[in-house]
Design a protein around this motif. Sequence first.
Motif, PDB file in Angstrom:
ATOM      1  N   ALA A 173      35.461  39.935  24.853  1.00  0.00           N
ATOM      2  CA  ALA A 173      36.641  40.746  25.337  1.00  0.00           C
ATOM      3  C   ALA A 173      35.947  42.294  25.566  1.00  0.00           C
ATOM      4  O   ALA A 173      34.812  42.410  25.045  1.00  0.00           O
ATOM      5  N   SER A 174      36.513  43.033  26.245  1.00  0.00           N
ATOM      6  CA  SER A 174      36.069  44.532  26.265  1.00  0.00           C
ATOM      7  C   SER A 174      37.140  45.402  26.695  1.00  0.00           C
ATOM      8  O   SER A 174      38.399  45.073  27.104  1.00  0.00           O
ATOM      9  N   HIS A 175      37.059  46.464  25.917  1.00  0.00           N
ATOM     10  CA  HIS A 175      38.167  47.702  26.037  1.00  0.00           C
ATOM     11  C   HIS A 175      37.944  48.320  27.439  1.00  0.00           C
ATOM     12  O   HIS A 175      38.774  49.285  27.729  1.00  0.00           O
ATOM     13  N   GLN A 176      36.752  48.074  27.974  1.00  0.00           N
ATOM     14  CA  GLN A 176      36.628  48.997  29.553  1.00  0.00           C
ATOM     15  C   GLN A 176      37.729  48.792  30.307  1.00  0.00           C
ATOM     16  O   GLN A 176      37.996  49.714  31.030  1.00  0.00           O
ATOM     17  N   ASP A 177      38.446  47.686  30.513  1.00  0.00           N
ATOM     18  CA  ASP A 177      39.296  47.712  31.307  1.00  0.00           C
ATOM     19  C   ASP A 177      40.972  47.741  30.800  1.00  0.00           C
ATOM     20  O   ASP A 177      41.795  47.345  31.432  1.00  0.00           O
ATOM     21  N   ASP A 178      40.988  48.352  29.518  1.00  0.00           N
ATOM     22  CA  ASP A 178      42.278  48.582  29.001  1.00  0.00           C
ATOM     23  C   ASP A 178      43.179  49.404  30.037  1.00  0.00           C
ATOM     24  O   ASP A 178      42.514  50.150  30.941  1.00  0.00           O
ATOM     25  N   SER A 179      44.259  49.415  29.781  1.00  0.00           N
ATOM     26  CA  SER A 179      45.317  50.291  30.451  1.00  0.00           C
ATOM     27  C   SER A 179      44.766  51.579  29.587  1.00  0.00           C
ATOM     28  O   SER A 179      44.134  51.867  28.373  1.00  0.00           O
ATOM     29  N   PHE A 180      44.939  52.748  30.449  1.00  0.00           N
ATOM     30  CA  PHE A 180      44.298  54.170  29.939  1.00  0.00           C
ATOM     31  C   PHE A 180      42.899  54.234  29.602  1.00  0.00           C
ATOM     32  O   PHE A 180      42.501  55.296  29.112  1.00  0.00           O
ATOM     33  N   ALA A 181      42.039  53.274  29.945  1.00  0.00           N
ATOM     34  CA  ALA A 181      40.754  53.447  29.510  1.00  0.00           C
ATOM     35  C   ALA A 181      40.112  54.354  30.598  1.00  0.00           C
ATOM     36  O   ALA A 181      40.501  54.168  31.992  1.00  0.00           O
ATOM     37  N   PRO A 182      39.090  55.312  30.558  1.00  0.00           N
ATOM     38  CA  PRO A 182      38.536  55.848  31.701  1.00  0.00           C
ATOM     39  C   PRO A 182      38.030  55.071  32.810  1.00  0.00           C
ATOM     40  O   PRO A 182      37.739  53.864  32.542  1.00  0.00           O
ATOM     41  N   GLY A 183      38.026  55.482  34.206  1.00  0.00           N
ATOM     42  CA  GLY A 183      37.384  54.727  35.252  1.00  0.00           C
ATOM     43  C   GLY A 183      38.497  54.702  36.401  1.00  0.00           C
ATOM     44  O   GLY A 183      39.579  55.082  36.281  1.00  0.00           O
TER      45      GLY A 183
END
Length: 246
Positions: free
Chosen positions: A167-177
């Motif tokens: 899993a990764s939090h990079q693609d979270d809602s509200f994650a930078p990017g």
Amino acid sequence: MRLDVVTIFPEYLEPLNVSLVGKARARGQLDVRIHDLREWTRDKHHTVDDTPYGGGPGMVMKPEPWGAALDDVLASGEGEPVLVVPTPSGVPFTQELAVELSGKPWLVFTPARYEGIDRRVIEEYGDRLDVREVSIGDYVLAGGEAPVLVMVEAVARLLPGVLGNAASHQDDSFAPGAMADLLEGPVYTKPPEWRDRTIPEVLLSGHHGKIARWRRDEAFRRTDRNRPDLIERADPAAFNKKDREI
Ligand SMILES: N#Cc1c(-c2ccc3ccn(Cc4ccc(CN5CCCC5)cc4)c3c2)n[nH]c1N
């Protein structure tokens, strides 16, 4: 990271023994210590509250037990923690704040009950610590324990190695990017057909560029529908409105 929680309902924090936070504790990635505020009372009834000065509804949590408890907690660790005070009148708890707190070595949470904690406690520790009064949303709860569960989970999942490789939090809602401030689009898994409902063809195409574009457009579509306020904040370069069939 060390997390301390001082509460009159230690059993409310049992969920921190299971799932993501529980596993991180078992692996030694998180040191979570739950303290029963009543252990710092001195009367036989373990009193933690009293009537509010100036009148008004409900009761207020007395300063003495909180002072005794927080002094002991602070003395038991190295350095100075961030004191996180859940309160309906706090600053919004956001992904940005979760990211900031995930970089701190030590957090102490003080979930209150009744009408809150005598203001002098916040002032006492605000003189020497970074104190954050935080609200998890615009609705009224009966106490701060549920907000602590929310905040601990949001922070813990950001710690290196806690989410695991899958899993990764990079693609979270509200994650930078590029997808920053957007809600996630829909997700699908096997079987390919369920109750006559199939999977969007693009997800079966193996064409990563088209899949990424479809996911981004679906994210914008869902954000536009559920959180139009976020669209203004989104990166316009990440979205081409004319491509959106409505
Ligand atoms: N985070 C978060 C929170 C909380 C929260 C957090 C911590 C405590 C400690 C006690 N309570 C109960 C309470 C409820 C309402 C009031 C306001 N007063 C009512 C009548 C005059 C003003 C004061 C306390 C708490 C509630 N609620 N909602 C959030 N997003």
